[in-house]
Design an enzyme around this catalytic site. Sequence first.
Site, PDB file in Angstrom:
ATOM      1  N   ALA A  66       0.845  -1.189   0.000  1.00  0.00           N
ATOM      2  CA  ALA A  66       0.000   0.000   0.000  1.00  0.00           C
ATOM      3  C   ALA A  66       0.883   1.243   0.000  1.00  0.00           C
ATOM      4  O   ALA A  66       2.048   1.184   0.398  1.00  0.00           O
ATOM      5  CB  ALA A  66      -0.871  -0.011   1.251  1.00  0.00           C
ATOM      6  N   GLY A 105       0.453  -5.213   0.702  1.00  0.00           N
ATOM      7  CA  GLY A 105      -0.705  -5.228  -0.181  1.00  0.00           C
ATOM      8  C   GLY A 105      -0.387  -5.842  -1.540  1.00  0.00           C
ATOM      9  O   GLY A 105      -1.292  -6.347  -2.225  1.00  0.00           O
ATOM     10  N   GLU A 108      -0.765  -9.454  -0.993  1.00  0.00           N
ATOM     11  CA  GLU A 108      -2.189  -9.717  -0.758  1.00  0.00           C
ATOM     12  C   GLU A 108      -2.955  -9.745  -2.086  1.00  0.00           C
ATOM     13  O   GLU A 108      -3.798 -10.611  -2.304  1.00  0.00           O
ATOM     14  CB  GLU A 108      -2.761  -8.655   0.182  1.00  0.00           C
ATOM     15  N   GLU A 128       4.315  -5.499   7.034  1.00  0.00           N
ATOM     16  CA  GLU A 128       3.535  -4.454   7.709  1.00  0.00           C
ATOM     17  C   GLU A 128       3.966  -4.243   9.157  1.00  0.00           C
ATOM     18  O   GLU A 128       3.981  -3.123   9.670  1.00  0.00           O
ATOM     19  CB  GLU A 128       2.040  -4.795   7.670  1.00  0.00           C
TER      20      GLU A 128
HETATM   21  C1  3H9 Z   1       0.624  -2.439   3.290  1.00  0.00           C
HETATM   22  O1  3H9 Z   1       0.855  -2.879   2.198  1.00  0.00           O
HETATM   23  C2  3H9 Z   1      -0.658  -2.679   4.028  1.00  0.00           C
HETATM   24  C3  3H9 Z   1      -1.521  -3.698   3.326  1.00  0.00           C
HETATM   25  O2  3H9 Z   1      -1.745  -4.773   4.168  1.00  0.00           O
HETATM   26  C4  3H9 Z   1      -2.771  -3.085   2.831  1.00  0.00           C
HETATM   27  C5  3H9 Z   1      -3.638  -2.529   3.917  1.00  0.00           C
HETATM   28  C6  3H9 Z   1      -5.003  -2.070   3.450  1.00  0.00           C
HETATM   29  N1  3H9 Z   1       4.535   3.587   0.005  1.00  0.00           N
HETATM   30  O3  3H9 Z   1      13.082   1.970  -0.077  1.00  0.00           O
HETATM   31  P1  3H9 Z   1      13.474   2.675  -1.313  1.00  0.00           P
HETATM   32  C7  3H9 Z   1       9.165   5.023  -1.680  1.00  0.00           C
HETATM   33  S1  3H9 Z   1       1.739  -1.474   4.111  1.00  0.00           S
HETATM   34  C8  3H9 Z   1       4.972   4.797  -0.383  1.00  0.00           C
HETATM   35  O4  3H9 Z   1      14.473   3.744  -1.218  1.00  0.00           O
HETATM   36  P2  3H9 Z   1      14.660   0.276  -2.349  1.00  0.00           P
HETATM   37  C9  3H9 Z   1      10.291   5.427  -0.755  1.00  0.00           C
HETATM   38  O5  3H9 Z   1       9.865   6.346   0.209  1.00  0.00           O
HETATM   39  C10 3H9 Z   1       3.136  -1.427   3.049  1.00  0.00           C
HETATM   40  N2  3H9 Z   1       6.239   5.039  -0.793  1.00  0.00           N
HETATM   41  O6  3H9 Z   1      13.877   1.659  -2.470  1.00  0.00           O
HETATM   42  C11 3H9 Z   1      11.279   6.000  -1.733  1.00  0.00           C
HETATM   43  O7  3H9 Z   1      10.849   7.309  -2.052  1.00  0.00           O
HETATM   44  P3  3H9 Z   1      11.932   8.450  -2.317  1.00  0.00           P
HETATM   45  C12 3H9 Z   1       3.904  -2.675   3.113  1.00  0.00           C
HETATM   46  C13 3H9 Z   1       7.076   4.010  -0.799  1.00  0.00           C
HETATM   47  O8  3H9 Z   1      14.859  -0.192  -3.714  1.00  0.00           O
HETATM   48  C14 3H9 Z   1      11.092   5.146  -2.977  1.00  0.00           C
HETATM   49  O9  3H9 Z   1       9.810   4.558  -2.861  1.00  0.00           O
HETATM   50  N3  3H9 Z   1       5.097  -2.557   2.313  1.00  0.00           N
HETATM   51  C15 3H9 Z   1       6.691   2.730  -0.399  1.00  0.00           C
HETATM   52  O10 3H9 Z   1      15.819   0.435  -1.435  1.00  0.00           O
HETATM   53  C16 3H9 Z   1      12.119   4.051  -3.117  1.00  0.00           C
HETATM   54  O11 3H9 Z   1      12.124   3.275  -1.918  1.00  0.00           O
HETATM   55  C17 3H9 Z   1       6.263  -2.117   2.827  1.00  0.00           C
HETATM   56  O12 3H9 Z   1       6.368  -1.826   3.993  1.00  0.00           O
HETATM   57  C18 3H9 Z   1       5.353   2.536  -0.003  1.00  0.00           C
HETATM   58  N4  3H9 Z   1       4.891   1.324   0.362  1.00  0.00           N
HETATM   59  O13 3H9 Z   1      13.657  -0.695  -1.596  1.00  0.00           O
HETATM   60  C19 3H9 Z   1       7.404  -2.048   1.864  1.00  0.00           C
HETATM   61  N5  3H9 Z   1       7.752   1.899  -0.510  1.00  0.00           N
HETATM   62  O14 3H9 Z   1      12.761   7.953  -3.474  1.00  0.00           O
HETATM   63  C20 3H9 Z   1       8.060  -0.712   1.935  1.00  0.00           C
HETATM   64  C21 3H9 Z   1       8.763   2.641  -0.968  1.00  0.00           C
HETATM   65  O15 3H9 Z   1      11.117   9.656  -2.589  1.00  0.00           O
HETATM   66  N6  3H9 Z   1       9.095  -0.552   0.943  1.00  0.00           N
HETATM   67  N7  3H9 Z   1       8.371   3.916  -1.146  1.00  0.00           N
HETATM   68  O16 3H9 Z   1      12.720   8.538  -1.045  1.00  0.00           O
HETATM   69  C22 3H9 Z   1      10.301  -1.165   0.998  1.00  0.00           C
HETATM   70  O17 3H9 Z   1      10.555  -1.995   1.847  1.00  0.00           O
HETATM   71  C23 3H9 Z   1      11.329  -0.767  -0.007  1.00  0.00           C
HETATM   72  O18 3H9 Z   1      10.937   0.460  -0.561  1.00  0.00           O
HETATM   73  C24 3H9 Z   1      11.546  -1.774  -1.170  1.00  0.00           C
HETATM   74  C25 3H9 Z   1      12.487  -1.131  -2.216  1.00  0.00           C
HETATM   75  C26 3H9 Z   1      12.191  -3.035  -0.599  1.00  0.00           C
HETATM   76  C27 3H9 Z   1      10.246  -2.117  -1.857  1.00  0.00           C
END
Ligand code: 3H9
Length: 691
Positions: A66, A105, A108, A128
């Site tokens: 999400a 998500g 999911e 999450e």
């Molecule tokens: C969820 O899914 C809840 C569900 O159950 C549904 C409920 C209804 N949202 O980390 P990076 C941005 S909760 C918004 O540097 P990498 C990040 O801020 C979610 N923005 O890249 C950055 O922006 P900027 C569960 C996001 O290659 C840019 O993307 N998922 C999100 O080192 C690049 O990110 C997570 O918790 C997001 N979800 O790593 C996963 N994710 O360039 C969260 C990233 O402006 N994400 N951004 O600074 C990660 O773990 C890492 O981003 C990922 C890539 C491993 C995917």
Amino acid sequence: MEAGLPLVKTEQIGKVALLIIDNPPVNATSHALRAALKAALEAAIADPAAAAIVLIGAGRGFIAGADITEFERKREEPLNPANIAVMEQSPKPIIAAIHGHALGGGLELAMGCHYRVTTSDAKLGQPEVKIGITPGAGGTQRLPRLVGLKMALDMIVGGDPIDAKTALAYGLINEIIEGDLRAGAIAFAERVSDKRPLPRVRDLPAPAPPDADFFAAARAETAKRKPELNAPQACIDAVEAALLPIDDGLRREQEIFGGTVFSEQARALRYLFFAERDAAKVPGLAADTPIKTIASVGVIGGGTMGSAIAICCADAGLSVTLVEADKLALDRALATIRAHYDGAVKRGRLQSDEREKRLARLHGAMLLSDLRGADLIIEAVTEELALKGKIFTELGPIAKPDALLASNTSYLDLDLLAEASQRPEAVLGLHFFAPATVMRVMEVVRAAKSAPSTIATGMAFGRKIRKIAVTVGACDGFVGNRLLTQRGREVERLLAEGVAIEAIDRAMTEFGFPVGPCAAGDIAGLDISYRARKQRDRFWPLADAIVDAGRLGQKSGAGYYRYESGSRTPLPDPEAQRIIDAARGSDTRANLPSDAIALRILSAMINEGARLLDEGIAARASDIDVIWVYGYGFPAHRGGPMFYADLVGLPKIAERLSAAATRFGDDGLKPAPLLARLAAEGKTFHDWKRS
Ligand code: 3H9
């Protein structure tokens, strides 16, 4: 044929509709994406030309979950469950084609599809819990039905992703596609397009717990490991609901998700997620600033810090030359490093062949001239200006012309070292935190004449060695230790008032620190801060009295606490309290409540944070938080000192500081001008931007 929806594009390939999700950078399911996906799904389901539908991500991954930025407010329909409902009611098979990450998500949605195929390097997970929430779109119900309760609980409570091979072994995915994912997924879709009935995860039987006390044991174990966190327990509650019929379980999951998403812990952890990423963006540093390649590193000094820095570099695949003054010291340092790797192998964290590879990257040397080929030289010798100055003077002519020269100093004047090197533009600070192999943060210190490319390369080096690098300005203590000094000063004041050593530490561990400030001093070695105080003519009579009594902390068997031989457990020691009472000339006890003690210590730190912002040493409040969470064990679920200040309210912090300034007759305790101004304007540190 291509139909144009901005975030989801549909291509018809033979009888397969390919839905390409394209929402850079990570295909997070924002409201706009969810709406676009719903429209694209409904169109493809209605299209007689499509016999099967493939969902695939554009860019570097499938879907990272999400859009976390939307969690601060009520999220608008369609939510992911609505899209999953559309997919589960589809009369045509839907296949998720996963590369990169399918997280939260994203996973999911994939589990709402009939089939899942992945590349061999894909990662799948429900992270999450790491941002303080539970999965909220069926993950806690569908994952256990697919992979069993134990694996689902591990993934959801732990939050770490699994690889494609494991996912296949546990039945989370149907196939690993070797070669081109798009072509492989289309071929898979063609193969299954006529197969009926369509396999839906929701139709799988509810999983059975492996034994009667399965959930009770999970709760007890989680409470032991993460007593202060709410989300892991909530995750267990949600997974337990998978024992119910699926629609009841999904309803229960929603209730639990609703209870976590707006919690203070979740807000703090979300804030930190973005704070970590913001730290990588250095204000004033152009995006095209040249970054030098760092392949080989020289480390000068093989003490605790130097050895740990060498390990961090070798772990990251860099070639390292470690320089010590004599053979004895060098052998000792190399033995420490070997022992570190042996321990990692013994604990099963490292394969023995990998240990050998890392050790092979490490070379010992006894001459600075052996560093002439290094791309980066990091000095990590004893904190003495004369010694460091001499090294920088010698390095100037020795290092290759484009090498960077860094000091790991915590307090000393970086500009003096820069000038000594005769190439100040190439000099920066790389301030690691002890133990450097464990602490995730590193301050990249900008000296007065550091070139932009020197800082950009320092930040890139931080990423390379898997640290969260934060650029800070040069001053006495940089960001982290400036706050640390204020913490120490307030502890000294509390001790002087008669607050007991253990009461101070208890207040901070109850707040969430892993250890209190006195016990932390014992771990670091009390003589180190003692020496630093003496160099600055800083007189803290009570802290000094402990060291003057020969109590240097754990290493001498006694400090604020006593330690039994071979043990690191701090044991309360009336003798330490007696030394303090003798130095303050009273043995009366002041019984302040824990929250009052914590607020006093934190207010002093927050005030210093405000000064650092005003002085331009820290670029943003969140940088201070990142440094304290990952460098000093500030509890992550509290967001960091500056986030905590915003939460408590700046007027309350300012008021407390003003009262303390009056009470102690010390103007230094008054609210810093920035804090006073923001408090008066009803603003927060988060709102503040350097003009
Ligand atoms: C969820 O899914 C809840 C569900 O159950 C549904 C409920 C209804 N949202 O980390 P990076 C941005 S909760 C918004 O540097 P990498 C990040 O801020 C979610 N923005 O890249 C950055 O922006 P900027 C569960 C996001 O290659 C840019 O993307 N998922 C999100 O080192 C690049 O990110 C997570 O918790 C997001 N979800 O790593 C996963 N994710 O360039 C969260 C990233 O402006 N994400 N951004 O600074 C990660 O773990 C890492 O981003 C990922 C890539 C491993 C995917």
